[in-house]
Write a protein that holds these residues in place. Structure first.
Motif, mmCIF file in Angstrom:
data_model
loop_
_atom_site.group_PDB
_atom_site.id
_atom_site.type_symbol
_atom_site.label_atom_id
_atom_site.label_comp_id
_atom_site.label_asym_id
_atom_site.label_seq_id
_atom_site.Cartn_x
_atom_site.Cartn_y
_atom_site.Cartn_z
ATOM 1 N N ASP A 1 1.351 6.719 -6.999
ATOM 2 C CA ASP A 1 0.423 7.730 -7.106
ATOM 3 C C ASP A 1 0.743 9.159 -6.978
ATOM 4 O O ASP A 1 0.277 9.891 -7.668
ATOM 5 C CB ASP A 1 -1.026 7.245 -6.319
ATOM 6 C CG ASP A 1 -1.920 8.043 -6.557
ATOM 7 O OD1 ASP A 1 -2.711 8.168 -7.646
ATOM 8 O OD2 ASP A 1 -2.367 8.972 -5.574
ATOM 9 N N SER B 1 2.237 1.847 -3.482
ATOM 10 C CA SER B 1 1.098 2.343 -4.287
ATOM 11 C C SER B 1 0.826 3.524 -4.232
ATOM 12 O O SER B 1 0.797 4.509 -5.165
ATOM 13 C CB SER B 1 -0.270 1.548 -4.084
ATOM 14 O OG SER B 1 -1.112 2.065 -4.779
ATOM 15 N N ARG C 1 0.734 -1.231 -0.079
ATOM 16 C CA ARG C 1 0.125 0.100 -0.092
ATOM 17 C C ARG C 1 0.963 1.362 0.005
ATOM 18 O O ARG C 1 0.667 2.232 -0.837
ATOM 19 C CB ARG C 1 -0.989 0.098 1.167
ATOM 20 C CG ARG C 1 -1.934 1.342 1.281
ATOM 21 C CD ARG C 1 -3.015 0.833 2.361
ATOM 22 N NE ARG C 1 -3.880 2.065 2.160
ATOM 23 C CZ ARG C 1 -3.660 3.398 3.144
ATOM 24 N NH1 ARG C 1 -2.397 3.183 3.964
ATOM 25 N NH2 ARG C 1 -4.471 4.265 3.337
#
Length: 412
Positions: A232, A228, A225
């Motif tokens: 982003d 990620s 996470r």
């Protein structure tokens, strides 16, 4: 012990003698054989008891010798212990002092332990307040308006720390017309020579804040996470570059370099984006966007401030040169006037000397012929002026005067 052994031996010998005497007497008196045998048995028993008594006496003698040896060893041990105690007396004093020091150290340790506990409690409270403040700041930075104000504040603080002045070297929120559209960059930097650079202080932040909340040592789903979110974040920074490139701020500024500075108010913010997208910096350059962190942008601002200082020095140097030329011309004119004045003084002295000579050689000679008159009442002899006007010798004045004379000669 020796007297006791002698007494026992004497008793045994006496018994044996008694038995022997009894046997002899029995033989003489015709004592029956049974009695003799009994006496012999008694004699044998007496011999056995003598042997046992001797053995016990030897054993007692050995025990006595052993006891004396033990007493001697005990005495020697006591003497040795006394000497050891005497030798250990300083050690005992040192041990007492050491014990006292240990007690003092223990007291200090207890006091310091209490102070350390208090400091740990204070640090814990401070950390808790810091955590709450950080959460409040992170929550505030998730708001676009608050994040924009924070970026502009960071930008203004950095610019002023570099030595630039508001409304002199830079302008905040100045409206410009770029490609026929009204634009408002966060800052416009003024450069020497009438040039300008637009600066934008907005940057995406939400994904980075969420990723920062996850420890870098996380594993499994948390690690995935976090990766990620950072990816982003890099994607959002790239999108921000595209949006900023579309505004073309430099088209609305006079004599502006054809690029816009995108100020990133946090070093880790830019580093995280570049780590996930190493080509981001080159991509921004291709879009005429310069991604600037506080460190790199401060170096640019100091360069601009230094350039302004050099610009001011250049203007002052030109003014000084103009004033020098004007002063030189006026000094030359002053030298001309001084030469004219010197000539006039020289002519006045020459005329006075002619007057004095005429008075002495002509007027007074005729006057002295008057016999009826007293010479003392005649006009006194005038004094000649022998001093000459001082010539100008300073190189600046003589050269300026020579230039003036040459110019006058050429004009004639």
């Amino acid at each position: 012990m020796d007297s006791l052994l002698a007494l026992v031996v004497g008793l045994v010998v006496g018994v044996a003698l008694g038995v022997v005497v009894g046997l002899l007497l029995g033989r003489r008196s015709g004592t029956p054989t049974s009695v003799v045998d009994a006496l012999r048995d008694q004699l044998t028993g007496a011999e056995v008891r003598i042997a046992q008594a001797e053995a016990r006496a030897v054993a007692l003698d050995e025990q006595l010798a052993l006891a004396r040896q033990r007493d001697a060893e005990r005495d020697a041990q006591q003497k040795n212990e006394g000497r050891v105690l005497e030798a250990l007396a300083p050690v005992a004093s040192t041990l007492r002092a050491m014990q006292q020091k240990v007690d003092e150290l223990e007291q200090q340790r207890s006091r310091q332990h209490g102070e350390l506990s208090q400091q740990l409690r204070t640090a814990t409270e401070a950390e808790e307040r810091l955590r709450a403040t950080a959460e409040s700041l992170a929550s505030a930075l998730r708001n676009n308006a608050t994040r924009g104000v924070w970026g502009e504040t960071q930008l203004r603080t950095l610019v002023e720390s570099a030595g630039l002045l508001n409304r002199v070297d830079f302008f905040l929120q100045e409206s410009i017309d770029a490609d026929g559209t009204a634009r408002r960059p966060d800052m416009v930097l003024r450069l020497p020579g009438g040039k300008s650079i637009a600066v934008d202080a907005k940057v995406p932040y939400n994904s980075y804040i969420e990723a920062s909340a996850i420890p870098s040592t996380a594993t499994g789903e948390e690690e995935a996470r976090r990766a990620s979110l950072l990816t982003d974040h890099a994607r959002r920074v790239k999108a921000h570059v595209d949006q900023l490139a579309a505004k073309n701020y430099f088209t609305g500024l006079d004599s502006s370099p054809e690029f816009t500075i995108a100020f990133i108010p946090n070093e880790p913010l830019l580093a995280a984006a570049l780590e996930k997208d190493p080509a981001l910096l080159e991509y921004a350059f291709s879009k005429r966007i310069a991604l600037a962190s506080p460190v790199s942008f401060w170096a640019v601002l100091k360069t601009i401030a230094f350039t302004w200082q050099q610009e001011v020095l250049t203007d002052e140097a030109k003014m000084l040169f103009d004033l020098s030329k004007e002063l030189y011309a006026r000094v030359a004119k002053l030298a001309e006037h001084a030469d004219t004045l010197g000539g006039a003084i020289e002519r006045s002295v020459k005329a006075y000397n002619q007057f004095a000579s005429s008075l002495e050689t002509r007027v007074l000679v005729t006057a002295r012929r008057l016999d009826s008159l007293d010479e003392s009442t005649v006009i006194t002899t005038p004094r000649s002026i022998e001093e000459q006007p001082r010539q100008l010798t300073a190189a600046e004045l003589t050269e300026a005067l020579a230039d003036t004379i040459d110019t006058a000669g050429e004009a004639e």
